[in-house]
Motif scaffolding. Structure first.
Motif, PDB file in Angstrom:
ATOM      1  N   ALA A  45       0.836  -1.205   0.021  1.00 16.89           N
ATOM      2  CA  ALA A  45      -0.004   0.113   0.177  1.00 16.89           C
ATOM      3  C   ALA A  45       0.876   1.115  -0.100  1.00 16.89           C
ATOM      4  CB  ALA A  45      -0.823   0.156   1.136  1.00 16.89           C
ATOM      5  N   THR A  46       1.945   1.103   0.857  1.00 14.96           N
ATOM      6  CA  THR A  46       2.912   2.169   0.798  1.00 14.96           C
ATOM      7  C   THR A  46       3.506   2.375  -0.434  1.00 14.96           C
ATOM      8  OG1 THR A  46       3.410   1.908   3.179  1.00 14.96           O
ATOM      9  CG2 THR A  46       5.041   3.275   1.966  1.00 14.96           C
ATOM     10  N   TYR A  47       3.831   1.406  -1.184  1.00 14.99           N
ATOM     11  CA  TYR A  47       4.393   1.222  -2.653  1.00 14.99           C
ATOM     12  C   TYR A  47       3.638   2.092  -3.541  1.00 14.99           C
ATOM     13  CZ  TYR A  47       8.321  -1.683  -1.970  1.00 14.99           C
ATOM     14  OH  TYR A  47       9.750  -2.191  -1.518  1.00 14.99           O
ATOM     15  N   ASP A  48       2.194   1.822  -3.582  1.00 13.99           N
ATOM     16  CA  ASP A  48       1.296   2.393  -4.196  1.00 13.99           C
ATOM     17  C   ASP A  48       1.100   3.773  -4.067  1.00 13.99           C
ATOM     18  OD1 ASP A  48       0.210  -0.244  -4.906  1.00 13.99           O
ATOM     19  OD2 ASP A  48      -1.481  -0.147  -3.423  1.00 13.99           O
ATOM     20  N   GLN A  49       1.293   4.519  -2.819  1.00 13.51           N
ATOM     21  CA  GLN A  49       1.438   5.962  -2.627  1.00 13.51           C
ATOM     22  C   GLN A  49       2.534   6.452  -3.228  1.00 13.51           C
ATOM     23  OE1 GLN A  49       1.116   5.844   1.592  1.00 13.51           O
ATOM     24  NE2 GLN A  49      -0.802   5.243   1.684  1.00 13.51           N
ATOM     25  N   LEU A  50       3.634   5.760  -3.113  1.00 10.64           N
ATOM     26  CA  LEU A  50       4.860   6.082  -3.732  1.00 10.64           C
ATOM     27  C   LEU A  50       4.878   6.075  -5.218  1.00 10.64           C
ATOM     28  CD1 LEU A  50       8.046   6.720  -3.469  1.00 10.64           C
ATOM     29  CD2 LEU A  50       8.536   4.472  -3.471  1.00 10.64           C
ATOM     30  N   VAL A  51       4.397   5.092  -5.858  1.00 12.14           N
ATOM     31  CA  VAL A  51       4.261   5.421  -7.282  1.00 12.14           C
ATOM     32  C   VAL A  51       3.542   6.559  -7.553  1.00 12.14           C
ATOM     33  CG1 VAL A  51       3.302   4.065  -9.247  1.00 12.14           C
ATOM     34  CG2 VAL A  51       4.567   2.796  -7.461  1.00 12.14           C
ATOM     35  N   ALA A  52       2.319   6.621  -7.064  1.00 11.18           N
ATOM     36  CA  ALA A  52       1.454   7.796  -7.400  1.00 11.18           C
ATOM     37  C   ALA A  52       2.114   9.099  -7.307  1.00 11.18           C
ATOM     38  CB  ALA A  52       0.188   7.799  -6.770  1.00 11.18           C
ATOM     39  N   ARG A  53       3.188   9.241  -6.002  1.00 11.22           N
ATOM     40  CA  ARG A  53       3.687  10.413  -6.134  1.00 11.22           C
ATOM     41  C   ARG A  53       4.935  10.899  -7.230  1.00 11.22           C
ATOM     42  NH1 ARG A  53       8.822  11.183  -3.604  1.00 11.22           N
ATOM     43  NH2 ARG A  53       8.583   9.473  -2.401  1.00 11.22           N
ATOM     44  N   ILE A  54       5.653   9.601  -7.414  1.00  9.00           N
ATOM     45  CA  ILE A  54       6.357   9.818  -8.560  1.00  9.00           C
ATOM     46  C   ILE A  54       5.915  10.034 -10.085  1.00  9.00           C
ATOM     47  CG2 ILE A  54       8.245   8.670  -9.899  1.00  9.00           C
ATOM     48  CD1 ILE A  54       8.736   6.820  -7.301  1.00  9.00           C
ATOM     49  N   GLN A  55       4.822   9.347 -10.194  1.00  6.77           N
ATOM     50  CA  GLN A  55       4.002   9.627 -11.436  1.00  6.77           C
ATOM     51  C   GLN A  55       3.412  10.971 -11.725  1.00  6.77           C
ATOM     52  OE1 GLN A  55       0.843   6.322 -11.299  1.00  6.77           O
ATOM     53  NE2 GLN A  55       1.983   5.030 -12.608  1.00  6.77           N
ATOM     54  N   ALA A  56       2.999  11.648 -10.438  1.00  2.09           N
ATOM     55  CA  ALA A  56       2.680  12.954 -10.501  1.00  2.09           C
ATOM     56  C   ALA A  56       3.694  13.784 -10.997  1.00  2.09           C
ATOM     57  CB  ALA A  56       1.946  13.390  -9.207  1.00  2.09           C
ATOM     58  N   ASN A  57       4.990  13.457 -10.837  1.00  2.00           N
ATOM     59  CA  ASN A  57       5.960  14.339 -11.058  1.00  2.00           C
ATOM     60  C   ASN A  57       6.844  14.146 -12.422  1.00  2.00           C
ATOM     61  OD1 ASN A  57       6.035  15.622  -8.777  1.00  2.00           O
ATOM     62  ND2 ASN A  57       7.224  14.089  -7.499  1.00  2.00           N
ATOM     63  N   GLY A  58       6.150  13.100 -13.305  1.00  2.00           N
ATOM     64  CA  GLY A  58       6.600  12.788 -14.330  1.00  2.00           C
ATOM     65  C   GLY A  58       7.713  11.912 -14.357  1.00  2.00           C
ATOM     66  N   ALA A  59       8.020  10.744 -14.949  1.00  3.22           N
ATOM     67  CA  ALA A  59       9.083   9.975 -14.848  1.00  3.22           C
ATOM     68  C   ALA A  59      10.074   9.649 -16.074  1.00  3.22           C
ATOM     69  CB  ALA A  59       8.618   8.686 -14.273  1.00  3.22           C
ATOM     70  N   ASP A  60       9.729  10.082 -17.342  1.00  2.52           N
ATOM     71  CA  ASP A  60      10.340   9.628 -18.482  1.00  2.52           C
ATOM     72  C   ASP A  60      10.509  10.752 -19.468  1.00  2.52           C
ATOM     73  OD1 ASP A  60       7.864  10.334 -19.369  1.00  2.52           O
ATOM     74  OD2 ASP A  60       7.607   8.384 -20.515  1.00  2.52           O
ATOM     75  N   VAL A  61      10.698  12.025 -18.660  1.00  2.00           N
ATOM     76  CA  VAL A  61      10.840  13.423 -19.351  1.00  2.00           C
ATOM     77  C   VAL A  61      12.256  13.314 -19.978  1.00  2.00           C
ATOM     78  CG1 VAL A  61      10.815  15.808 -19.247  1.00  2.00           C
ATOM     79  CG2 VAL A  61       9.355  14.564 -17.875  1.00  2.00           C
ATOM     80  N   PHE A  62      13.229  13.083 -19.524  1.00  2.00           N
ATOM     81  CA  PHE A  62      14.486  13.034 -19.777  1.00  2.00           C
ATOM     82  C   PHE A  62      15.037  11.829 -20.249  1.00  2.00           C
ATOM     83  CE2 PHE A  62      14.169  15.935 -16.061  1.00  2.00           C
ATOM     84  CZ  PHE A  62      14.340  17.134 -16.602  1.00  2.00           C
ATOM     85  N   VAL A  63      14.431  10.680 -20.561  1.00  2.38           N
ATOM     86  CA  VAL A  63      14.851   9.484 -21.169  1.00  2.38           C
ATOM     87  C   VAL A  63      14.614   9.518 -22.548  1.00  2.38           C
ATOM     88  CG1 VAL A  63      14.695   7.159 -21.346  1.00  2.38           C
ATOM     89  CG2 VAL A  63      14.016   8.048 -18.986  1.00  2.38           C
ATOM     90  N   PRO A  64      15.735   9.379 -23.226  1.00  2.00           N
ATOM     91  CA  PRO A  64      15.497   9.444 -24.845  1.00  2.00           C
ATOM     92  C   PRO A  64      14.333   8.955 -25.355  1.00  2.00           C
ATOM     93  CG  PRO A  64      17.910   9.210 -24.036  1.00  2.00           C
ATOM     94  CD  PRO A  64      16.932   9.176 -22.993  1.00  2.00           C
ATOM     95  N   ALA A  65      13.740   9.466 -26.392  1.00  2.00           N
ATOM     96  CA  ALA A  65      12.578   8.822 -27.041  1.00  2.00           C
ATOM     97  C   ALA A  65      12.963   7.930 -28.029  1.00  2.00           C
ATOM     98  CB  ALA A  65      11.823   9.922 -27.787  1.00  2.00           C
ATOM     99  N   VAL A  66      12.243   7.037 -28.420  1.00  2.00           N
ATOM    100  CA  VAL A  66      12.764   5.992 -29.569  1.00  2.00           C
ATOM    101  C   VAL A  66      13.137   6.882 -30.721  1.00  2.00           C
ATOM    102  CG1 VAL A  66      11.616   4.546 -31.039  1.00  2.00           C
ATOM    103  CG2 VAL A  66      10.941   4.259 -28.842  1.00  2.00           C
ATOM    104  N   GLY A  67      14.214   6.562 -31.130  1.00  2.00           N
ATOM    105  CA  GLY A  67      14.797   7.206 -32.403  1.00  2.00           C
ATOM    106  C   GLY A  67      16.009   8.422 -31.857  1.00  2.00           C
TER     107      GLY A  67
END
Length: 236
Positions: A45-67
């Motif tokens: 349940a704590t993991y669920d809350q943690l995941v929601a917090r990270i998702q709200a901040n965005g998680a893949d903005v700086f990871v290069p896109a395909v290509g």
């Protein structure tokens, strides 16, 4: 102590049952999550809350896109040898798996899946590396305990993961829970930050460009082997 040992045994049994399921990786992960929710409902349940917090901040903005090109790196492997991305790509496309450490069973399920798929990956001209924030000593533990046929690299102080925006603070509640289980990130990583990487899997072509990517703040989800093999077949 007996209760803790019993719980550890139950988790180990759940892991082995999930790992033995004749099904795609996502089904194995779902099986283990179901068992873990029964055994550790508060932690999940704590993991669920943690995941929601990270998702709200965005998680893949700086990871290069395909290509896009993946930035180069230089890291040491579990034997202390320096390894750079460019040299790894000289032989062919590369599968890169960012993981949390030898103590993470979700990572273990993905790494076992990669180990099983490794002959097919090599046959397709590819190679695999796992990247963890642990020091070489614990990277070696991961390689040995998970029986991995590919290299494990140390991302010291999560420097490379940070450059890709793949780092988060675990939070006080998870920190105390981990300590109760003997998971001491200060000892494993050699620093006191209590940060972890967001698990991600990238398939990078010989040209250095990303052919497939999977980034999910919920570390209980991973990229399927069928997607990896498809990307390798299409990679240059």
């Amino acid at each position: 102590m007996a209760e803790t040992k019993s719980l550890e045994q139950a988790l180990a049994e759940a892991f082995h049952q999930a790992d033995a399921v004749e099904a795609p990786l996502d089904e194995r992960l779902r099986f283990y999550l179901g068992e873990s929710r029964k055994l550790l409902p508060d932690l999940e349940a704590t993991y669920d809350q943690l995941v929601a917090r990270i998702q709200a901040n965005g998680a893949d903005v700086f990871v290069p896109a395909v290509g896009d090109k993946l930035p180069d790196f230089v890291m040491s492997d579990s034997e202390g040898r320096l390894v750079d991305l460019a040299s790894l790509l000289e032989k062919g496309p590369l599968v890169i798996s960012f993981n949390r450490g030898p103590w993470c069973d979700y990572c273990g399920l993905e790494l076992h899946a990669l180990a099983r798929a490794y002959p097919e990956i090599v046959a397709a001209g590819g190679e695999v590396v796992a990247i963890v924030p642990e020091t070489a000593k614990y990277a070696k533990v991961l390689q040995r305990t998970r029986d991995l046929p590919f290299r494990v690299l140390t991302d010291l102080d999560l420097a490379y993961a940070l450059s890709l925006g793949l780092v988060f603070w675990v939070g006080d509640k998870i920190k105390e829970t981990y300590r109760q289980f003997g998971i001491d990130l200060e000892q494993f990583q050699g620093n006191g930050g209590w940060f972890l990487p967001i698990p991600a899997t990238l398939v990078v072509g010989k040209d250095g460009r990303v052919k497939a990517r999977f980034v999910d703040p919920d570390f209980r989800h991973r990229l399927g082997m069928e997607n990896i093999l498809r990307a390798l077949a299409e990679a240059e």
